[in-house]
Design a protein around this motif. Structure first.
Motif, mmCIF file in Angstrom:
data_model
loop_
_atom_site.group_PDB
_atom_site.id
_atom_site.type_symbol
_atom_site.label_atom_id
_atom_site.label_comp_id
_atom_site.label_asym_id
_atom_site.label_seq_id
_atom_site.Cartn_x
_atom_site.Cartn_y
_atom_site.Cartn_z
ATOM 1 N N THR A 182 0.812 -1.219 0.000
ATOM 2 C CA THR A 182 0.000 0.000 0.000
ATOM 3 C C THR A 182 0.843 1.266 0.000
ATOM 4 O OG1 THR A 182 -0.140 -0.147 2.400
ATOM 5 C CG2 THR A 182 -1.971 -1.070 1.143
ATOM 6 N N GLU A 183 2.170 1.092 0.151
ATOM 7 C CA GLU A 183 3.047 2.250 0.140
ATOM 8 C C GLU A 183 3.078 2.844 -1.258
ATOM 9 O OE1 GLU A 183 7.671 3.427 1.206
ATOM 10 O OE2 GLU A 183 6.931 1.379 1.463
ATOM 11 N N LEU A 184 2.939 4.161 -1.331
ATOM 12 C CA LEU A 184 2.897 4.837 -2.625
ATOM 13 C C LEU A 184 4.297 5.202 -3.077
ATOM 14 C CD1 LEU A 184 -0.124 7.270 -2.320
ATOM 15 C CD2 LEU A 184 -0.054 5.021 -3.355
ATOM 16 N N ASN A 185 4.496 5.089 -4.367
ATOM 17 C CA ASN A 185 5.729 5.548 -4.971
ATOM 18 C C ASN A 185 5.513 7.004 -5.361
ATOM 19 O OD1 ASN A 185 7.859 6.166 -6.713
ATOM 20 N ND2 ASN A 185 8.039 4.039 -7.391
ATOM 21 N N SER A 186 6.210 7.897 -4.671
ATOM 22 C CA SER A 186 5.987 9.332 -4.886
ATOM 23 C C SER A 186 6.368 9.774 -6.289
ATOM 24 C CB SER A 186 6.768 10.144 -3.854
ATOM 25 O OG SER A 186 8.153 9.863 -3.947
ATOM 26 N N LYS A 187 7.198 8.975 -6.962
ATOM 27 C CA LYS A 187 7.563 9.324 -8.333
ATOM 28 C C LYS A 187 6.423 9.015 -9.294
ATOM 29 C CE LYS A 187 12.552 8.754 -7.749
ATOM 30 N NZ LYS A 187 13.779 8.040 -8.230
ATOM 31 N N ASN A 188 5.715 7.899 -9.018
ATOM 32 C CA ASN A 188 4.595 7.517 -9.883
ATOM 33 C C ASN A 188 3.324 8.292 -9.556
ATOM 34 O OD1 ASN A 188 6.246 5.651 -11.141
ATOM 35 N ND2 ASN A 188 5.621 3.972 -9.804
ATOM 36 N N PHE A 189 3.150 8.594 -8.261
ATOM 37 C CA PHE A 189 1.934 9.287 -7.809
ATOM 38 C C PHE A 189 2.325 10.487 -6.933
ATOM 39 C CE2 PHE A 189 1.033 4.669 -8.025
ATOM 40 C CZ PHE A 189 0.129 4.676 -9.076
ATOM 41 N N PRO A 190 2.950 11.504 -7.500
ATOM 42 C CA PRO A 190 3.458 12.619 -6.688
ATOM 43 C C PRO A 190 2.371 13.412 -5.969
ATOM 44 C CG PRO A 190 3.604 13.117 -9.041
ATOM 45 C CD PRO A 190 3.253 11.684 -8.929
ATOM 46 N N VAL A 191 1.303 13.749 -6.682
ATOM 47 C CA VAL A 191 0.247 14.561 -6.067
ATOM 48 C C VAL A 191 -0.528 13.737 -5.049
ATOM 49 C CG1 VAL A 191 -1.763 16.012 -6.499
ATOM 50 C CG2 VAL A 191 0.054 15.883 -8.205
ATOM 51 N N LEU A 192 -0.846 12.505 -5.401
ATOM 52 C CA LEU A 192 -1.596 11.635 -4.499
ATOM 53 C C LEU A 192 -0.804 11.365 -3.220
ATOM 54 C CD1 LEU A 192 -4.129 9.962 -4.044
ATOM 55 C CD2 LEU A 192 -3.045 8.082 -5.279
ATOM 56 N N SER A 193 0.492 11.153 -3.346
ATOM 57 C CA SER A 193 1.333 10.926 -2.164
ATOM 58 C C SER A 193 1.300 12.132 -1.239
ATOM 59 C CB SER A 193 2.777 10.641 -2.593
ATOM 60 O OG SER A 193 2.861 9.433 -3.286
ATOM 61 N N TYR A 194 1.385 13.322 -1.859
ATOM 62 C CA TYR A 194 1.379 14.555 -1.059
ATOM 63 C C TYR A 194 0.071 14.696 -0.276
ATOM 64 C CZ TYR A 194 1.297 19.528 0.025
ATOM 65 O OH TYR A 194 1.193 20.728 0.685
ATOM 66 N N VAL A 195 -1.054 14.456 -0.948
ATOM 67 C CA VAL A 195 -2.359 14.623 -0.290
ATOM 68 C C VAL A 195 -2.571 13.560 0.781
ATOM 69 C CG1 VAL A 195 -4.850 14.672 -0.645
ATOM 70 C CG2 VAL A 195 -3.335 15.691 -2.344
ATOM 71 N N LEU A 196 -2.211 12.298 0.480
ATOM 72 C CA LEU A 196 -2.397 11.224 1.466
ATOM 73 C C LEU A 196 -1.512 11.413 2.687
ATOM 74 C CD1 LEU A 196 -2.738 8.053 -0.794
ATOM 75 C CD2 LEU A 196 -4.515 9.135 0.572
ATOM 76 N N ASP A 197 -0.350 11.978 2.501
ATOM 77 C CA ASP A 197 0.545 12.239 3.633
ATOM 78 C C ASP A 197 -0.048 13.239 4.609
ATOM 79 O OD1 ASP A 197 2.438 10.472 2.885
ATOM 80 O OD2 ASP A 197 3.794 11.923 1.961
ATOM 81 N N ARG A 198 -1.049 14.004 4.120
ATOM 82 C CA ARG A 198 -1.664 14.999 4.992
ATOM 83 C C ARG A 198 -2.967 14.516 5.613
ATOM 84 N NH1 ARG A 198 2.113 16.356 2.794
ATOM 85 N NH2 ARG A 198 3.371 18.179 3.303
ATOM 86 N N HIS A 214 10.078 15.143 -0.401
ATOM 87 C CA HIS A 214 9.151 15.058 -1.540
ATOM 88 C C HIS A 214 8.115 16.167 -1.465
ATOM 89 C CE1 HIS A 214 5.112 13.677 -2.915
ATOM 90 N NE2 HIS A 214 5.785 13.610 -4.060
ATOM 91 N N SER A 215 7.599 16.422 -0.253
ATOM 92 C CA SER A 215 6.593 17.475 -0.073
ATOM 93 C C SER A 215 7.143 18.828 -0.477
ATOM 94 C CB SER A 215 6.124 17.505 1.385
ATOM 95 O OG SER A 215 5.490 16.292 1.726
ATOM 96 N N ILE A 216 8.383 19.085 -0.058
ATOM 97 C CA ILE A 216 8.992 20.371 -0.392
ATOM 98 C C ILE A 216 9.163 20.495 -1.908
ATOM 99 C CG2 ILE A 216 11.078 21.766 -0.155
ATOM 100 C CD1 ILE A 216 11.432 20.515 2.626
ATOM 101 N N GLU A 217 9.590 19.407 -2.502
ATOM 102 C CA GLU A 217 9.828 19.416 -3.944
ATOM 103 C C GLU A 217 8.533 19.610 -4.723
ATOM 104 O OE1 GLU A 217 11.684 16.475 -7.403
ATOM 105 O OE2 GLU A 217 11.745 15.895 -5.281
ATOM 106 N N ILE A 218 7.477 18.873 -4.347
ATOM 107 C CA ILE A 218 6.217 18.957 -5.086
ATOM 108 C C ILE A 218 5.563 20.323 -4.924
ATOM 109 C CG2 ILE A 218 4.776 17.996 -3.241
ATOM 110 C CD1 ILE A 218 4.344 17.338 -6.975
ATOM 111 N N VAL A 219 5.656 20.894 -3.722
ATOM 112 C CA VAL A 219 5.060 22.212 -3.480
ATOM 113 C C VAL A 219 5.827 23.293 -4.242
ATOM 114 C CG1 VAL A 219 4.619 23.984 -1.738
ATOM 115 C CG2 VAL A 219 4.035 21.613 -1.271
ATOM 116 N N THR A 220 7.124 23.075 -4.375
ATOM 117 C CA THR A 220 7.921 24.016 -5.161
ATOM 118 C C THR A 220 7.477 24.007 -6.621
ATOM 119 O OG1 THR A 220 9.810 23.683 -3.692
ATOM 120 C CG2 THR A 220 10.258 24.662 -5.847
ATOM 121 N N GLN A 221 7.197 22.808 -7.124
ATOM 122 C CA GLN A 221 6.776 22.670 -8.511
ATOM 123 C C GLN A 221 5.310 23.057 -8.710
ATOM 124 O OE1 GLN A 221 7.616 18.604 -9.482
ATOM 125 N NE2 GLN A 221 9.839 18.849 -9.395
#
Length: 511
Positions: free
Chosen positions: A3-19, A53-60
């Motif tokens: 069930t662990e997400l690959n942040s490279k394959n699902f970057p936005v979904l990983s960010y939202v689920l982490d919150r 990853h969160s910092i990187e995705i929010v930057t982008q």
């Protein structure tokens, strides 16, 4: 864990689920099988790769940090969060070898069960064999349930992967929409700043040298600064097609203003101070939300044109006619006006009046005083307008008249005296006078018919008046003759009674 997400394959979904809140329970100190679940949000004291990853995705994708965007995305992946929670309870996805072994073993079990059915059939009377086979079946059923659960768990995880892909695509669409909206808002704000800068620039110019004309039409202005009332020498102010909801009282300071265009805004009222614009000649307040015009507008005695069409007016100021003596053009169509004030007959300069699409139930008798009126539109007052005043024939300058879509049964008797009338629309009226065949022949035929009818009526009235005079003269002659005879009779009676007999004073009275 599967069930662990690959942040490279699902970057936005990983960010939202982490919150989202952790599904592993409140206590992180209790050792559980999920302690190695990389899907759980990292603790603040133990930064992990998800933090970077969160910092990187929010930057982008900077709009991800916006609370509204994050809330929208959280709602959009409720099914993902729920499925993840279930899978974390059921356990990790079985590997490919385990799944294959489960499928093979299920085939073997089904074959074994078929053989056991045959043995039971052959030894139906052997009680021991039957019991033995029954226990064997129970054991096999349990084993079969176990292998089926492995396949089912594998299917759930496979569906989960598809769900993740769809969720990622859904979140990307949400983000793109939010990005477009943010860009639109930013553009509007930039324009507003630009327009505000334009307003400031105008005020700065006005402070340096007099301005005679200001055009701020189509600028989406929501507010007009009070400082506009201090622009000296301004003759024309155009505020057409903005988003103004109010006009400041300071507008009274524009003492030289000749033209004011406030049309196509959101105005519900006009300031009373507008009455102080004593030189104003043209005022356009059409296409707003005005329910009334202030009484003070009557003090704008220089007005030549007043356009108050496309509003919610239900009446005009009572004294508007007494004060606006110079008004030549009045536009009040597409309102809800039920009657015109009596004072409108005092607008002796009025040449153009458009009052169509209202709720007029008639015109005042003073309306005939508008002897300079050339154009009149009273169409589409529908069932409210049923007749016209007798003084209507006094509109001697009238050239164009539209009375269509009303409930007029008869034109005024003196209608034929409108000698300058060249255009007439009487469509959609239940007219009896003049009859329909006359109306179809045009304005000339209507005027001729009404004129002859009017002459006939005058002749009939004169004839009746002459007959009355003759009757009155006949009655007067009869009374004179009767009085003379009575006097003669009294004289004769007096002589008969003798001169010595006492006279009755009543007989000496003059008849």
């Amino acid at each position: 864990m599967a069930t662990e997400l690959n942040s490279k394959n699902f970057p936005v979904l990983s960010y939202v689920l982490d919150r989202l809140p952790s599904f592993t329970g409140k206590s992180s100190s209790t050792p559980t099988s999920s302690s190695s679940d990389g899907d759980r949000p990292p603790s603040k004291s133990d930064p992990s790769s998800s933090s970077s990853h969160s910092i990187e995705i929010v930057t982008q994708m900077p709009h991800l940090a916006h609370p509204d965007v994050l809330a929208s995305m959280t709602n959009a992946i409720a099914d993902v969060a729920q499925t993840r929670s279930v899978l974390r309870t059921l356990g990790p996805r079985p590997d490919h070898e385990t799944v294959d072994k489960a499928r093979v073993r299920l085939v073997e079990i089904d074959a074994s069960l078929s053989e056991s059915f045959e043995e039971i059939a052959l030894s139906a009377n052997d009680k021991d064999v039957a019991e033995k086979e029954q226990k064997r079946r129970e054991t096999v059923d349990q084993e079969k349930t176990w292998y089926n659960s492995i396949l089912k768990l594998n299917e759930l995880h496979e569906s989960y992967q598809k769900l993740l892909k769809e969720a990622e695509e859904r979140l990307v669409r949400i983000y793109e929409s939010a990005e477009k909206n943010a860009a639109a808002v930013a553009e509007e704000e930039a324009k507003e700043v630009e327009f505000n800068e334009e307003v400031v620039s105008i005020l700065q110019q006005a402070s340096a040298k007099p301005l005679d004309r200001v055009d701020l039409s189509g600028r989406k202005l929501k507010l007009l600064p009070e400082a506009f009332g201090r622009i000296q020498g301004l003759l024309v102010l155009n505020l057409y097609n903005n988003q103004l909801e109010a006009i400041p009282d300071s507008i009274a300071g524009l003492q030289s203003l000749l033209e004011l265009d406030l049309s196509t805004n959101f105005l519900e009222t006009l300031p009373d101070s507008i009455g102080l614009l004593s030189k104003l000649k043209i005022l356009n307040v059409s296409c707003n939300k005005l329910a009334t015009l202030p009484d003070s507008i009557c003090h704008c005695r220089s007005l030549v044109v007043l356009d108050a069409s496309y509003n919610n007016l239900t009446y005009l100021p009572t004294n508007i006619g007494f004060e606006l003596m110079n008004l030549e053009k009045l536009l009040i169509h597409l309102n809800k006006i039920r009657s015109l004030p009596t004072s409108i007959g005092e607008m002796r300069s009025l040449r153009y009046l458009d009052a169509h699409f209202n709720e007029l139930n008639g015109l005042p008798n003073s309306f005939g005083n508008l002897t300079n009126l050339e154009y009149l539109n009273l169409s589409s007052n529908f069932s409210d307008l049923q007749d016209l005043p007798a003084s209507f024939g006094d509109l001697i300058s009238l050239q164009e008249l539209d009375l269509s879509n009303n409930q007029i049964h008869s034109l005024p008797d003196a209608f034929g005296t409108l000698v300058n009338l060249t255009k007439l629309n009487l469509d959609q009226n239940p007219l009896v006078v003049p009859p329909e065949d006359v109306v179809k022949q045009g304005v000339g035929a209507v005027k001729m018919y009404m004129g002859k009818r009017w002459v006939s009526m005058l002749e009939e009235e004169e004839k009746l008046a002459n007959m009355k005079d003759e009757m009155d003269q006949t009655d007067a002659d009869w009374l004179t003759r009767t009085t003379s005879k009575l006097k003669t009779y009294v004289t004769e009676v007096s002589e008969y009674l003798g001169t010595n007999s006492p006279r009755d004073p009543f007989l000496d009275q003059q008849l």
